[in-house]
Scaffold this motif. Structure first.
Motif, short mmCIF file in Angstrom:
data_model
loop_
_atom_site.label_atom_id
_atom_site.label_comp_id
_atom_site.label_asym_id
_atom_site.label_seq_id
_atom_site.Cartn_x
_atom_site.Cartn_y
_atom_site.Cartn_z
N ALA A 23 -36.48 17.78 13.05
CA ALA A 23 -36.88 18.69 14.13
C ALA A 23 -35.84 19.79 14.31
O ALA A 23 -34.64 19.52 14.26
N ILE A 24 -36.31 21.01 14.50
CA ILE A 24 -35.43 22.13 14.82
C ILE A 24 -35.82 22.68 16.18
O ILE A 24 -36.97 23.07 16.41
N VAL A 25 -34.87 22.68 17.09
CA VAL A 25 -35.03 23.25 18.43
C VAL A 25 -34.02 24.38 18.55
O VAL A 25 -32.85 24.21 18.20
N ALA A 26 -34.47 25.54 19.03
CA ALA A 26 -33.60 26.72 19.00
C ALA A 26 -33.70 27.53 20.28
O ALA A 26 -34.69 27.47 21.02
N GLY A 27 -32.66 28.31 20.53
CA GLY A 27 -32.61 29.21 21.67
C GLY A 27 -33.13 30.59 21.33
O GLY A 27 -32.90 31.09 20.23
N ASP A 28 -33.82 31.20 22.31
CA ASP A 28 -34.30 32.57 22.28
C ASP A 28 -35.66 32.72 21.60
O ASP A 28 -36.08 31.88 20.79
N THR A 29 -36.34 33.81 22.00
CA THR A 29 -37.72 34.03 21.57
C THR A 29 -37.94 35.48 21.14
O THR A 29 -38.97 36.07 21.45
N ALA B 188 -40.94 32.73 13.10
CA ALA B 188 -40.45 31.50 12.47
C ALA B 188 -41.13 30.27 13.08
O ALA B 188 -41.50 29.33 12.36
N LEU B 189 -41.29 30.27 14.39
CA LEU B 189 -41.95 29.16 15.07
C LEU B 189 -43.38 29.01 14.57
O LEU B 189 -43.84 27.90 14.23
N LYS B 190 -44.10 30.13 14.51
CA LYS B 190 -45.50 30.09 14.08
C LYS B 190 -45.63 29.68 12.61
O LYS B 190 -46.66 29.12 12.22
N ALA B 191 -44.59 29.95 11.83
CA ALA B 191 -44.61 29.59 10.41
C ALA B 191 -44.15 28.15 10.18
O ALA B 191 -44.06 27.71 9.03
N GLY B 192 -43.84 27.44 11.25
CA GLY B 192 -43.42 26.05 11.13
C GLY B 192 -41.97 25.88 10.74
O GLY B 192 -41.55 24.80 10.32
N ARG B 193 -41.16 26.92 10.93
CA ARG B 193 -39.74 26.86 10.56
C ARG B 193 -38.87 26.42 11.74
O ARG B 193 -37.65 26.36 11.64
N SER B 194 -39.47 26.19 12.87
CA SER B 194 -38.85 25.52 14.02
C SER B 194 -39.97 24.85 14.79
O SER B 194 -41.15 25.14 14.56
N HIS B 195 -39.61 23.98 15.70
CA HIS B 195 -40.61 23.28 16.50
C HIS B 195 -40.64 23.74 17.95
O HIS B 195 -41.68 23.66 18.61
N VAL B 196 -39.49 24.20 18.44
CA VAL B 196 -39.38 24.65 19.83
C VAL B 196 -38.44 25.84 19.89
O VAL B 196 -37.40 25.85 19.23
N GLN B 197 -38.81 26.82 20.70
CA GLN B 197 -37.93 27.95 21.03
C GLN B 197 -37.87 28.05 22.55
O GLN B 197 -38.91 28.23 23.19
N GLN C 140 -45.02 25.14 18.86
CA GLN C 140 -46.01 25.57 17.87
C GLN C 140 -47.41 25.60 18.48
O GLN C 140 -48.27 26.38 18.06
N GLU C 141 -47.65 24.77 19.50
CA GLU C 141 -48.98 24.69 20.11
C GLU C 141 -49.26 25.85 21.07
O GLU C 141 -50.41 26.28 21.19
N ASN C 142 -48.23 26.37 21.76
CA ASN C 142 -48.48 27.42 22.75
C ASN C 142 -47.84 28.75 22.37
O ASN C 142 -47.66 29.63 23.22
N ALA C 143 -47.51 28.93 21.10
CA ALA C 143 -46.73 30.09 20.65
C ALA C 143 -47.38 31.43 20.97
O ALA C 143 -46.68 32.43 21.13
N ASP C 144 -48.69 31.47 21.12
CA ASP C 144 -49.38 32.74 21.36
C ASP C 144 -49.41 33.13 22.83
O ASP C 144 -49.80 34.25 23.17
N SER C 145 -48.98 32.22 23.71
CA SER C 145 -49.14 32.50 25.15
C SER C 145 -47.92 32.11 25.98
O SER C 145 -47.99 32.16 27.22
N CYS C 146 -46.82 31.76 25.35
CA CYS C 146 -45.69 31.16 26.10
C CYS C 146 -44.72 32.17 26.70
O CYS C 146 -43.92 31.80 27.55
N ILE C 147 -44.75 33.41 26.26
CA ILE C 147 -43.77 34.39 26.73
C ILE C 147 -44.14 34.89 28.10
O ILE C 147 -45.26 35.42 28.31
N GLY C 148 -43.19 34.77 29.05
CA GLY C 148 -43.43 35.22 30.42
C GLY C 148 -42.87 36.60 30.65
O GLY C 148 -42.81 37.44 29.76
#
Length: 331
Positions: free
Chosen positions: A262-268, A275-284, A322-330
């Motif tokens: 699992a890769i968990v990373a800071g910043d979006t 990278a998140l959408k490409a499966g190169r991390s699991h959480v941002q 990866q599940e909410n990547a299209d709508s998570c940015i506030g």
């Protein structure tokens, strides 16, 4: 990597041009970041410039500046000292790379103008040297890293934390939040089985905010520890070089897809979300640097005007999977 270096040098040049282009008859609201080579801070610059456009008739102007390299802690201190000695600087917001070093300067100079911190704060013991802190709740950010990792890996395992500068208070606060939450105990300096988690030998690793070093550290760690459970980028450094990060994660893509690693990373920032959408991390877990840069001038004006300002102003977090990547940015 050459393209990235060219881009960051161009950003630095543009910032220096902006500095020289400041109106001579305007008072300066200075925003000093750790380094102009970090794309994260360019978002703060964009916020600062938006404020300038919306307040073109103001007698004040937002100035974004910092050392060319994020590794130049002494250079940042020198820039702050120079600004504090300028008659046209009305207030200053600082993202201290080395919190104790910056605190020593403020103790020595004893500024007559309002001083605040942005993005990174001084230590709790030195908090009285600034009027307010505007930015992320970094301890909470670390908590969120850990909460998401525990969902991915409820049984625990082995982990490597990638940190920035040794004396960066914001990064250290995130690391504390991460360790406390993974372990279930306060004040854990290094995970050694608490909560089912163990930090591997050689970790944490410190990037000193160097993007190329961050990617090399990841590659070396994956090679040396093929059974690693999780790698945590407490800041987004490696992902700021998309091609290099892709090459590093290529060597573990099967593990990332199966979630055995699992890769968990800071910043979006945009490359990180790609990278998140490409499966190169699991959480941002993302901060809001544009908001920091946009709000900082207004906060400084409130301080100049003697208006009440909270000692801490948090700008919020975005939790992206990866599940909410299209709508998570506030905001």
């Amino acid at each position: 990597m050459k393209k990235l270096l060219t881009a960051t040098l161009a950003l630095a040049a543009l910032s220096l041009m902006a500095t020289s282009a400041l109106s001579a008859d305007k008072k300066i609201l200075a925003v000093v970041v750790k380094g102009l080579d970090n794309p994260f801070f360019e978002q703060i610059n964009l916020g600062c410039q938006k404020w300038n456009k919306e307040n073109a008739s103001s007698e004040y102007e937002c100035l974004y500046t910092g050392p060319a390299s994020s590794a130049d802690e002494a250079g940042e201190v020198q820039i702050v000292e120079d600004l504090l000695n300028r008659a046209d600087v009305a207030a200053i917001a600082i993202s201290p790379s080395n919190a104790p070093l910056m605190a020593n300067l403020l103790k020595k100079v004893q500024p007559k103008i309002p001083v605040m911190t942005i993005d990174a704060d001084l230590s709790e013991a030195d908090a009285g040297l600034r009027k307010t802190y505007l930015g992320t709740d970094n301890y909470l950010m670390g908590v969120k890293f850990a909460e998401h990792l525990k969902k991915l890996k409820p049984e625990g395992g082995t982990v490597c934390l990638q940190l920035g500068n040794v004396a960066a208070a914001n990064i250290n606060a995130r690391a504390a939040g991460t360790r406390d939450t993974l372990s279930g105990k306060k004040g854990i300096e290094r995970l050694a089985g608490e909560g089912g988690w163990t930090e591997i030998d050689g970790c944490p690793v410190f990037t000193n905010d160097q993007i190329d070093l961050a990617n090399q550290q990841m590659a070396d760690t994956f090679t040396a520890h093929p059974n690693l459970t999780a790698f945590m980028l407490i800041g987004g450094w490696a992902q700021f070089a998309p091609q290099a990060y892709a090459q590093v994660t290529d060597q573990v893509m099967d593990k990332l897809k199966s979630k055995s690693l699992a890769i968990v990373a800071g910043d979006t920032l945009p490359p990180q979300m790609d990278a998140l959408k490409a499966g190169r991390s699991h959480v941002q877990v993302g901060q809001r640097p544009f908001e920091m840069g946009y709000r900082a001038p207004t906060v400084m004006l409130d301080l100049i005007g003697g208006k009440p300002v909270d000692s801490i102003i948090y700008t919020g977090l975005d939790e992206c999977t990866q599940e909410n990547a299209d709508s998570c940015i506030g905001g």
